[in-house]
Design an enzyme around this catalytic site. Structure first.
Site, PDB file in Angstrom:
ATOM      1  N   ASP A   1     -10.992  -7.927   5.557  1.00 36.50           N
ATOM      2  CA  ASP A   1     -10.863  -6.993   6.674  1.00 36.50           C
ATOM      3  C   ASP A   1     -11.721  -5.748   6.438  1.00 36.50           C
ATOM      4  O   ASP A   1     -12.345  -5.218   7.371  1.00 36.50           O
ATOM      5  CB  ASP A   1      -9.394  -6.590   6.858  1.00 36.50           C
ATOM      6  CG  ASP A   1      -8.497  -7.780   7.115  1.00 36.50           C
ATOM      7  OD1 ASP A   1      -8.955  -8.733   7.782  1.00 36.50           O
ATOM      8  OD2 ASP A   1      -7.344  -7.775   6.635  1.00 36.50           O
TER       9      ASP A   1
ATOM     10  N   HIS B   1      -2.556  -8.670   7.237  1.00 41.94           N
ATOM     11  CA  HIS B   1      -3.772  -9.490   7.220  1.00 41.94           C
ATOM     12  C   HIS B   1      -3.720 -10.573   8.290  1.00 41.94           C
ATOM     13  O   HIS B   1      -4.025 -11.733   8.049  1.00 41.94           O
ATOM     14  CB  HIS B   1      -3.949 -10.113   5.832  1.00 41.94           C
ATOM     15  CG  HIS B   1      -5.242 -10.843   5.643  1.00 41.94           C
ATOM     16  ND1 HIS B   1      -6.480 -10.255   5.862  1.00 41.94           N
ATOM     17  CD2 HIS B   1      -5.501 -12.122   5.231  1.00 41.94           C
ATOM     18  CE1 HIS B   1      -7.434 -11.129   5.611  1.00 41.94           C
ATOM     19  NE2 HIS B   1      -6.863 -12.284   5.235  1.00 41.94           N
TER      20      HIS B   1
END
Length: 412
Positions: free
Chosen positions: A242, A269
């Site tokens: 990310d 996530h």
């Protein structure tokens, strides 16, 4: 490794050494040049000593981390026949196990880790097809020794004496699948693998990649608790992808050098639990409301973007392997005594009311040393709303993992 005028060593980056300014080798990752009349004393990893100049726009690490890497290259000068010879002293001393090494993430990740001069032993484990991967990698002329382990009967041996365990095992996402769709299969895989970790290398750093990370990390925690070896500072959900995406997309949007960009990402996530903190980006840049929304949505849906582009042929395996290699390299640097290592990851946390939360942390020899609380202070209205919106979904995913672990009692 010695040469008459220059010596080269590569590890996810390109490094060139020369007493008289030998030409740098170009790489899309990270380039550094040593132009020193004085031999350096040590080499350990990606850290470079004096007279280092950065020559590229990207690396595993951000600008601040690259600067913090100074101080640890080993170079010995030898003079023979009127010529100067330079020799690298590689301090490879860490054992790493990759569980799921024959998979889509495991193979490229194994290659990247084979390139690390900090790794002395690379243990590759999978239920099948890992012998060929190990044979292939063993031909690479980098320091680590590669050993393959196949099937449950060999899992214990794969883990004995290991310093860091990386778990990318499990099934990948396919078009139309969410991370939660993976839960029933991957939850059981993670549980059994972490049980083996607890029995064979309970003090190791454990890096969880298997999705859904928001649930698999709590599963791992419950397994370790049941085994009596849980150390919350050493259990990590790898959310580095990310951050990698956030850095890349922001740099593209604002025409910045990638190595200068650092965007912390908080939350979890998966989907809306991924919260890029664009207001905390470095260097400080301004975004319109539309840019903030577009970037946030793209970062949150980066995995889906790749799954759809591959049209059923795979998921985000290469970028995930790169991101995992970055986090593993940071972990090794921390274990090696680097006092300036920071990464975002999904860990047990008290930053919010949730028991697990992704944020930037300082890593050290014992794992998480500190939480960077300033990242969650002074958020924009958009970010604050995003933080509140993600909490119910993240809470549900965490509880789902805990419930699974508790339902499937761990044998002590």
């Amino acid at each position: 490794m010695a040469a008459s005028s220059a010596a080269t060593f590569s590890i996810g980056s390109t490094v060139a050494f020369g007493s008289k300014g030998s030409p740098i080798l170009q790489s899309k990752l990270c380039g550094v040049t040593l132009n020193s009349e004085n031999p350096l004393k040590r080499f350990c990893g990606l850290r470079a000593a004096t007279f280092i100049s950065r020559e590229s726009e990207s690396s595993f690490l951000g600008k601040e981390s690259v600067m913090a890497l100074q101080g640890c290259f080993a170079l010995k000068a030898q003079k023979s026949n009127q010529r100067s010879h330079h020799q690298l002293q590689v301090q490879a001393s860490y054992k790493v196990a990759i569980l799921g090494a024959a998979g889509g993430i495991g193979q490229p990740l194994s290659l990247l880790i084979k390139m690390s001069p900090l790794v002395s032993d690379l243990h590759l484990y999978d239920i099948a097809n890992v012998k060929g991967v190990a044979a292939d990698l063993s031909h690479c002329n980098t320091p680590s020794q590669v050993v393959d382990f196949t099937g449950a009967a060999e899992l214990g041996n794969a883990l004995k004496g290991v310093d860091v365990v990386v778990i990318p095992a499990g099934v990948p996402r396919k078009p139309g699948m969410t991370r939660d769709d993976l839960f029933n299969i991957n939850a059981g895989i993670v549980k059994s693998l972490v049980e083996a970790v607890a029995d064979n290398c309970p003090n190791a750093f454990i890096l969880i990649i298997s999705n859904p990370v928001n649930s698999t990390v709590p599963i791992a925690a419950e397994v370790l608790k049941a085994k009596g070896v849980y150390d919350p500072k050493k259990l990590f959900g790898v959310t580095t992808l990310d951050v990698v995406r956030a850095n890349t997309f922001v740099a593209q949007k604002k025409n910045l050098k990638l190595i200068d960009v650092d965007v912390p990402v908080a939350g979890g996530h998966a989907g809306i639990t991924i919260l890029p903190l664009l207001s905390k980006a470095k260097p400080a840049v301004s975004f319109t409301d539309q840019e903030v929304e577009e970037l946030t949505v793209r970062i949150q849906n980066g995995g889906t973007e790749v799954v759809e582009a591959k049209a059923g042929a795979g998921s985000a395996t290469l970028s995930m392997a790169y991101a995992a290699a970055r986090f593993l390299e940071s972990s090794l640097r921390a274990l090696d005594g680097d006092a300036d290592v920071y990464e975002c990851c999904f860990v047990q946390s008290d930053l919010t009311e949730l028991p697990f939360f992704a944020s930037r942390v300082k890593l050290g020899r014992k794992g998480v040393e500190a939480f960077i609380t300033s990242d969650l202070q002074g958020l924009t209205e958009y970010e604050q709303k995003g933080l509140e919106a993600l909490k119910p979904e993240l809470k549900a995913s965490i509880e789902k993992g805990i419930a699974f672990a508790n339902k499937h009692t761990v044998a002590t």
